[in-house]
Write a protein that holds these residues in place. Sequence first.
Motif, short mmCIF file in Angstrom:
data_model
loop_
_atom_site.label_atom_id
_atom_site.label_comp_id
_atom_site.label_asym_id
_atom_site.label_seq_id
_atom_site.Cartn_x
_atom_site.Cartn_y
_atom_site.Cartn_z
N CYS A 1 20.60 -14.22 17.26
CA CYS A 1 19.80 -14.01 18.44
C CYS A 1 19.48 -15.23 19.13
O CYS A 1 19.66 -15.22 20.41
N LEU A 2 19.21 -16.58 18.60
CA LEU A 2 18.90 -17.61 19.29
C LEU A 2 20.09 -17.98 19.87
O LEU A 2 20.00 -18.40 21.36
N LEU A 3 21.37 -18.19 19.28
CA LEU A 3 22.40 -18.62 20.04
C LEU A 3 22.97 -17.75 21.27
O LEU A 3 23.40 -18.55 22.18
N HIS A 4 22.58 -16.62 21.13
CA HIS A 4 22.98 -15.76 22.22
C HIS A 4 21.81 -15.37 23.25
O HIS A 4 22.15 -14.60 24.17
N ASP B 1 21.31 -29.00 15.28
CA ASP B 1 22.60 -28.20 15.91
C ASP B 1 22.29 -27.00 14.96
O ASP B 1 22.40 -26.84 13.70
N LEU B 2 21.85 -25.88 15.58
CA LEU B 2 21.86 -24.42 15.12
C LEU B 2 23.11 -23.92 14.58
O LEU B 2 23.11 -23.34 13.62
N GLU B 3 24.23 -24.10 15.24
CA GLU B 3 25.53 -23.66 14.78
C GLU B 3 25.81 -24.35 13.48
O GLU B 3 26.19 -23.51 12.36
N ALA B 4 25.78 -25.52 13.49
CA ALA B 4 25.90 -26.45 12.16
C ALA B 4 24.73 -26.21 11.09
O ALA B 4 24.93 -26.47 10.10
N PRO C 1 20.55 -15.29 9.18
CA PRO C 1 21.85 -15.03 9.93
C PRO C 1 21.49 -14.38 11.33
O PRO C 1 21.93 -14.65 12.25
N PHE C 2 20.51 -13.24 11.32
CA PHE C 2 20.21 -12.45 12.28
C PHE C 2 19.67 -13.16 13.37
O PHE C 2 19.74 -13.09 14.71
#
Length: 207
Positions: free
Chosen positions: A170-173, A145-148, A165-166
Amino acid sequence: MQPFVRETGVVAPLDRVNVDTDQIIPKQFLKRIERTGFGPFLFFDWRYLSDGQTPDPNFELNAPEYRGATILVTGRNFGCGSSREHAPWALMDYGFRVIIAPSFADIFYNNCFKNGLLPVVLPEDTVRALIEKARAQPGYRLTVDLEAQTVCDGEAVQISFEIDPFRKHCLLHGLDDIGLTLQQEADIAAYEARRPPWKRGVMQNVP
């Protein structure tokens, strides 16, 4: 670029250190101009016998229990060697979305984020335990889980990992370098409109 939020999948163990990019995708397969089509050649020299066609039964990824794996757990310094971006392309085309290792070569690590592949750095003893679980339990699955910023198996394993964080954003979006630039498209267009025609590449009438 495809966004990455969460991946649940079968774990394939590759218990090798210093896996370089020529082993990931050998140089003779770098003639394609597309980013796709490299999956069949991933780990080519290990996957096949000398005829280049018969799967080597001794290679880990050829075992039936690891078919369809989307998470690769491997040894330290993964992705060393050349800077070829084809290495993450081949891994993704094969089906992997996550690579877990104690360490990665710097250029390979950066290339992963630019192509939607998540490299997760965990302590060596933790990686060793995951490799052993994948070997002992056919079809062993993890959720990354990338968000968590967690790796878990729904039972005893729940591990946190660090990420810039950057790069996470980028990966999440699903933002690669082009995507990041296009976020400023309106400002770029306004800037271009303010420039003199000769700086915009507009041809002038020459007598």
